[in-house]
Design an enzyme around this catalytic site. Structure first.
Site, PDB file in Angstrom:
ATOM      1  CG  LEU A 194      -2.236   0.707   1.016  1.00 22.90           C
ATOM      2  CD1 LEU A 194      -3.342   0.016   1.757  1.00 22.90           C
ATOM      3  CD2 LEU A 194      -2.121   2.129   1.437  1.00 22.90           C
ATOM      4  NE  ARG A 209      -3.916   1.374  -4.742  1.00 27.27           N
ATOM      5  CZ  ARG A 209      -3.817   2.226  -3.758  1.00 27.27           C
ATOM      6  NH1 ARG A 209      -3.517   3.492  -3.999  1.00 27.27           N
ATOM      7  NH2 ARG A 209      -4.032   1.848  -2.508  1.00 27.27           N
ATOM      8  CD1 TRP A 232       0.507  -0.726  -5.006  1.00 27.48           C
ATOM      9  CD2 TRP A 232       0.432   0.629  -6.780  1.00 27.48           C
ATOM     10  NE1 TRP A 232       0.832  -1.464  -6.113  1.00 27.48           N
ATOM     11  CE2 TRP A 232       0.790  -0.662  -7.221  1.00 27.48           C
ATOM     12  CE3 TRP A 232       0.320   1.641  -7.727  1.00 27.48           C
ATOM     13  CZ2 TRP A 232       1.032  -0.963  -8.565  1.00 27.48           C
ATOM     14  CZ3 TRP A 232       0.565   1.345  -9.061  1.00 27.48           C
ATOM     15  CH2 TRP A 232       0.916   0.061  -9.467  1.00 27.48           C
ATOM     16  CD  GLU A 233      -2.743   5.598  -1.275  1.00 24.20           C
ATOM     17  OE1 GLU A 233      -2.745   6.843  -1.383  1.00 24.20           O
ATOM     18  OE2 GLU A 233      -3.663   4.883  -1.738  1.00 24.20           O
ATOM     19  N   GLY A 234       2.566   6.203  -2.105  1.00 18.68           N
ATOM     20  CA  GLY A 234       3.703   7.124  -2.129  1.00 18.68           C
ATOM     21  C   GLY A 234       3.670   8.024  -0.904  1.00 18.68           C
TER      22      GLY A 234
END
Length: 168
Positions: A20, A147, A23-25
């Site tokens: 997660l 994603r 993907w969020e950064g």
């Protein structure tokens, strides 16, 4: 009369948390995301309306991970509540990532297919959530397509089993 056993409540694994986070950064300064939502850390959007954060806010990486863990708790609870079947850890982690990003698991075809026992169909339906509302239209976002494909892949990948030494 005995009661049926309750389904075991799951939590995101360390691997799921790392998935997660990738993907969020991490953004340590507040910014507006593609949908113009004020965001900080790993996709954290709460706290701006109540004054905890504003457009000039900055946080550390440690604070960002703390916020992410707090943000995941209601998503984990929601996934545990709406999924009616037992999941392996990777499937759970993928669904929490999906729920964290979309908030739409409970109303999704993916959930209906999963609860009906169709895991492959559920994974396919996850990939349909690759659009963002921009103005009056929905636009396919390549990053969301990637994603969703990664979440579907994680969802279908059984966890590796550790093999213990025989002791010989």
């Amino acid at each position: 009369m005995s009661r049926p056993l309750a389904k075991r409540a799951m939590r995101v694994s360390r691997g799921g948390l790392d998935f997660l986070k990738r993907w969020e950064g991490l953004e340590t300064r507040a910014y507006r995301d593609i949908a113009n939502v004020l965001t900080i850390g790993y996709g954290h959007t709460q706290g701006f309306r109540d004054g905890r954060f504003d457009e000039n806010s900055e946080i550390s990486a440690i604070e960002a991970e703390t916020l992410l863990r707090e943000d995941l708790t209601p998503r984990e609870e929601r996934v545990n509540r709406v999924v009616e079947i037992d999941l392996h850890q990777n499937a759970f982690d993928a669904l929490v990532s999906f729920e964290f990003n979309t908030g739409g698991l409970a109303r999704s075809t993916a959930l209906r297919r999963l609860n009906a026992g169709n895991a492959v169909g559920a994974a396919e339906a996850l990939t349909w959530w690759n659009k963002a509302s921009l103005g009056d239209s929905k636009v396919v976002i390549p990053g969301l397509s990637r994603r969703r494909a990664a979440e579907a892949n994680l969802f279908l990948t059984p966890p590796k089993r550790s093999i213990s030494p025989s002791g010989r």
